[in-house]
Design an enzyme around this catalytic site. Structure first.
Site, mmCIF file in Angstrom:
data_model
loop_
_atom_site.group_PDB
_atom_site.id
_atom_site.type_symbol
_atom_site.label_atom_id
_atom_site.label_comp_id
_atom_site.label_asym_id
_atom_site.label_seq_id
_atom_site.Cartn_x
_atom_site.Cartn_y
_atom_site.Cartn_z
ATOM 1 N N PHE A 87 46.520 33.982 51.668
ATOM 2 C CA PHE A 87 46.615 33.341 52.977
ATOM 3 C C PHE A 87 45.766 34.080 53.989
ATOM 4 O O PHE A 87 45.422 35.253 53.807
ATOM 5 C CB PHE A 87 48.077 33.248 53.456
ATOM 6 N N CYS A 88 45.416 33.347 55.044
ATOM 7 C CA CYS A 88 44.669 33.923 56.158
ATOM 8 C C CYS A 88 45.345 33.483 57.451
ATOM 9 O O CYS A 88 46.553 33.276 57.467
ATOM 10 C CB CYS A 88 43.200 33.491 56.088
ATOM 11 N N GLN A 89 44.590 33.321 58.512
ATOM 12 C CA GLN A 89 45.178 32.920 59.796
ATOM 13 C C GLN A 89 45.412 31.412 59.864
ATOM 14 O O GLN A 89 46.458 30.966 60.296
ATOM 15 C CB GLN A 89 44.256 33.352 60.947
ATOM 16 N N TYR A 116 49.099 32.092 57.894
ATOM 17 C CA TYR A 116 49.934 32.953 58.729
ATOM 18 C C TYR A 116 50.392 32.214 59.976
ATOM 19 O O TYR A 116 51.513 32.384 60.441
ATOM 20 C CB TYR A 116 49.168 34.219 59.102
#
Length: 124
Positions: A87-89, A116
């Site tokens: 996952f990232c932002q 996130y």
């Protein structure tokens, strides 16, 4: 107020744990990888996630297990691991990370599409 925040955060963590168990299946174990920058992850991440910036991911996944352990203080994922969740932002880097991991033979790589940002909204 602090107790209410803990309650909401605890509920969000429980939802994430249920989602991870669902993705992992009854006998599997999901691992979370935060592929944002170190600065982004230091400002807040999903508890239990290992931060490996997407720019480092290819070399990290090709390291010898001992080197990976020394650098990241965690066990290197195995090619046969079924539930590696990146996952990232917002979702783009997580998708890139999943595609990269799959290209290296990690067929169990998944992207947390909500990223996130979604987790944080549910947590708060």
């Amino acid at each position: 107020m602090l107790q209410a925040m803990r309650g909401r955060a605890g509920a969000a963590l429980r939802r994430l744990a249920v989602a991870a168990r669902t993705m992992a299946g009854a006998s599997g174990r999901a691992r979370l990888f935060d592929v944002r920058s170190r600065e982004e992850a230091a400002a807040g991440t999903i508890p239990g996630a290992l931060n490996i910036p997407v720019s480092e991911l290819e070399s990290a996944l090709q390291m010898e297990p001992a080197a990976f352990q020394a650098l990241y203080s965690a066990e290197k994922p195995k090619l046969e691991d079924e539930h590696l969740i990146f996952f990232c932002q917002m979702g783009k880097r997580g998708l890139q990370a999943m595609q990269l991991a799959r290209s290296l033979g990690y067929t169990g790589a998944r992207n947390y599409a909500g990223a996130y940002r979604e987790w944080l909204e549910k947590e708060g």
